[in-house]
Enzyme design. Structure first.
Site, mmCIF file in Angstrom:
data_model
loop_
_atom_site.group_PDB
_atom_site.id
_atom_site.type_symbol
_atom_site.label_atom_id
_atom_site.label_comp_id
_atom_site.label_asym_id
_atom_site.label_seq_id
_atom_site.Cartn_x
_atom_site.Cartn_y
_atom_site.Cartn_z
ATOM 1 N N ARG A 206 0.854 -1.191 0.000
ATOM 2 C CA ARG A 206 0.000 0.000 0.000
ATOM 3 C C ARG A 206 0.888 1.238 0.000
ATOM 4 O O ARG A 206 2.023 1.212 0.465
ATOM 5 C CB ARG A 206 -0.909 0.006 1.228
ATOM 6 C CG ARG A 206 -1.817 -1.214 1.340
ATOM 7 C CD ARG A 206 -2.595 -1.195 2.648
ATOM 8 N NE ARG A 206 -3.487 -2.326 2.773
ATOM 9 C CZ ARG A 206 -3.165 -3.490 3.351
ATOM 10 N NH1 ARG A 206 -1.950 -3.637 3.870
ATOM 11 N NH2 ARG A 206 -4.037 -4.473 3.428
ATOM 12 N N LYS A 230 -1.802 -2.903 7.980
ATOM 13 C CA LYS A 230 -2.990 -2.539 8.744
ATOM 14 C C LYS A 230 -3.045 -3.321 10.057
ATOM 15 O O LYS A 230 -2.661 -4.490 10.108
ATOM 16 C CB LYS A 230 -4.251 -2.840 7.927
ATOM 17 C CG LYS A 230 -4.478 -1.872 6.769
ATOM 18 C CD LYS A 230 -5.798 -2.142 6.100
ATOM 19 C CE LYS A 230 -6.105 -1.115 5.019
ATOM 20 N NZ LYS A 230 -7.423 -1.356 4.375
ATOM 21 N N HIS A 300 -2.729 2.347 -5.597
ATOM 22 C CA HIS A 300 -3.521 1.143 -5.348
ATOM 23 C C HIS A 300 -3.772 0.391 -6.649
ATOM 24 O O HIS A 300 -3.929 -0.836 -6.647
ATOM 25 C CB HIS A 300 -4.851 1.505 -4.678
ATOM 26 C CG HIS A 300 -5.272 0.522 -3.639
ATOM 27 N ND1 HIS A 300 -4.596 0.338 -2.449
ATOM 28 C CD2 HIS A 300 -6.302 -0.368 -3.614
ATOM 29 C CE1 HIS A 300 -5.188 -0.606 -1.741
ATOM 30 N NE2 HIS A 300 -6.221 -1.042 -2.419
ATOM 31 N N ARG A 303 -0.948 -1.795 -7.036
ATOM 32 C CA ARG A 303 -1.114 -2.940 -6.122
ATOM 33 C C ARG A 303 -2.041 -3.977 -6.753
ATOM 34 O O ARG A 303 -1.747 -5.180 -6.745
ATOM 35 C CB ARG A 303 -1.687 -2.434 -4.799
ATOM 36 C CG ARG A 303 -2.007 -3.495 -3.755
ATOM 37 C CD ARG A 303 -2.426 -2.787 -2.472
ATOM 38 N NE ARG A 303 -3.094 -3.635 -1.526
ATOM 39 C CZ ARG A 303 -2.468 -4.374 -0.598
ATOM 40 N NH1 ARG A 303 -1.163 -4.385 -0.552
ATOM 41 N NH2 ARG A 303 -3.163 -5.092 0.266
ATOM 42 N N HIS A 326 -3.391 -9.277 3.256
ATOM 43 C CA HIS A 326 -4.824 -9.402 3.490
ATOM 44 C C HIS A 326 -5.076 -10.315 4.683
ATOM 45 O O HIS A 326 -4.500 -11.403 4.766
ATOM 46 C CB HIS A 326 -5.529 -9.987 2.258
ATOM 47 C CG HIS A 326 -5.653 -9.010 1.127
ATOM 48 N ND1 HIS A 326 -5.829 -9.408 -0.187
ATOM 49 C CD2 HIS A 326 -5.627 -7.658 1.103
ATOM 50 C CE1 HIS A 326 -5.907 -8.339 -0.950
ATOM 51 N NE2 HIS A 326 -5.789 -7.275 -0.198
ATOM 52 N N TYR A 335 -9.021 -10.922 -7.270
ATOM 53 C CA TYR A 335 -8.059 -10.873 -8.366
ATOM 54 C C TYR A 335 -8.184 -12.084 -9.279
ATOM 55 O O TYR A 335 -7.788 -12.019 -10.439
ATOM 56 C CB TYR A 335 -6.639 -10.761 -7.811
ATOM 57 C CG TYR A 335 -6.449 -9.503 -7.008
ATOM 58 C CD1 TYR A 335 -6.489 -8.258 -7.621
ATOM 59 C CD2 TYR A 335 -6.266 -9.549 -5.632
ATOM 60 C CE1 TYR A 335 -6.345 -7.091 -6.887
ATOM 61 C CE2 TYR A 335 -6.116 -8.382 -4.893
ATOM 62 C CZ TYR A 335 -6.158 -7.166 -5.524
ATOM 63 O OH TYR A 335 -6.027 -6.014 -4.796
#
Length: 354
Positions: A206, A230, A300, A303, A326, A335
């Protein structure tokens, strides 16, 4: 009610370890909810009930809020309700039965592999020559890069051609500067831009993660990055040889030219020596994409492109999940749909019975 909001914000940041963006969004939503409750006759958080929450969401929907926005606001209401109930501010967890609207899940826009290569070549034309091993050897007769025409609001100039003093340079964007051991501010900024693009595409990190990297987070011997994602989750991400060349050039010839008292341990620096901020990074990416004649591209988007190209190249879905950081495999599975859509498009274009 203000005291309750402040305590809720502290809970999100310190206990739940949410990012500053999430805290800001949730607090904004809760302030809006409590304001709606006051208008409905409430005096304190204890007067909040399910009917008030539902009427608040209904009002948001009537004003045109997107389904994804409504879903986030419902999540904020549930989180606040559960926290307030545990803290004794609410007699019951009133928002627990609240259902979130299912957001429309759009397939992310991704670059083709040749478009990604064109983007990187615009920042560093030496990437078009596979025999080139040193991105610092460019034509001395070339001109300076130009700006994207935008400035960041945080003090760093959001351009692809920045001067160390903060003024944008002139010339045509996409033309490489003369880079070498005595590189000036313009050349240093170009080396930084090359590294930023290479890292975003090579690792799929990110933009906030890239800007948050310190020099010590890089292991050049094994070509690994230590990334803080995150929720404070740390992961290790590999990168390739082109990114390593860009990193070596930046650390040797770029970063020393921009480094100053504000730099500390930051890997990527702004034109004034501070840590590169995400707003500037987004404008850098979009500026080079425009120079390459590509559709609008964000960090992004790079990404998304990295993840899609990995899967198309045969990478395991779990490996891509770990690479992207994730927490749920469901976030990564989108994806696979992108790859299927590309397969369908190729089939429709090429098969005589499509």
């Amino acid at each position: 009610m203000r005291e309750a909001v402040d305590e809720f914000a502290a809970y999100l940041a310190q206990v739940r370890n949410r990012s500053a963006h999430t805290v800001r969004a949730y607090v904004t939503d809760v302030v809006s909810l409590l304001d709606h409750a006051v208008r409905a006759g409430g005096r304190s958080p204890a007067d909040l009930d399910l009917a008030v929450v539902r009427s608040w969401l209904a009002r948001q929907r009537m004003t045109g809020a997107a389904r994804s926005t409504l879903a986030r606001r419902a999540a904020a209401a549930r989180t606040f309700s559960a926290w307030a109930h545990r803290g004794g501010l609410l007699p019951a967890d009133v928002a627990a039965p609240l259902a979130s609207p299912r957001a429309h899940r759009k397939l992310p826009t991704v670059l083709r592999a040749d478009q990604a290569a064109a983007l990187l070549a615009t920042a560093d034309p030496t990437t078009t020559d596979p025999t080139t091993t040193d991105p610092t050897t460019t034509d001395p007769a070339t001109t300076d890069p130009t700006t994207t025409g935008e400035h960041a609001t945080t003090g760093e100039h959001a351009t692809t051609g920045e001067r160390a003093g903060g003024e944008p340079t002139g010339g045509r964007m996409g033309t490489p500067p003369n880079v070498g051991p005595a590189a000036g501010g313009d050349d240093a900024v170009r080396l930084r831009d090359v590294l930023l693009l290479e890292l975003l595409y090579a690792t799929g990190v990110r933009v906030s993660e890239a800007c948050g990297l310190d020099v010590a987070d890089v292991d050049p011997g094994r070509r690994l990055l230590r990334v803080l994602g995150k929720g404070g989750r740390e992961r290790t991400v590999p990168y390739g040889v082109p990114a390593q060349r860009a990193l070596d050039a930046w650390l040797r010839h770029g970063r020393p030219s921009l480094a100053g008292p504000r730099s500390r341990d930051a890997l990527l620096l702004g034109a004034r020596g501070g840590r590169l901020n995400a707003t500037t990074a987004r404008r850098i990416v979009s500026g080079y994409a425009a120079a390459a004649g590509l559709p609008k591209v964000s960090p992004h988007g790079l990404r998304h492109s990295a993840a899609t190209h990995l899967l198309e190249g045969g990478a395991d879905l779990r490996a891509v999940q770990e690479l992207l950081g994730h927490s749920s495999l469901a976030s990564t599975q989108i994806y696979t749909h992108v790859s299927v859509e590309r397969l369908r498009a190729a089939y429709r274009q090429a098969h005589p019975r499509a």
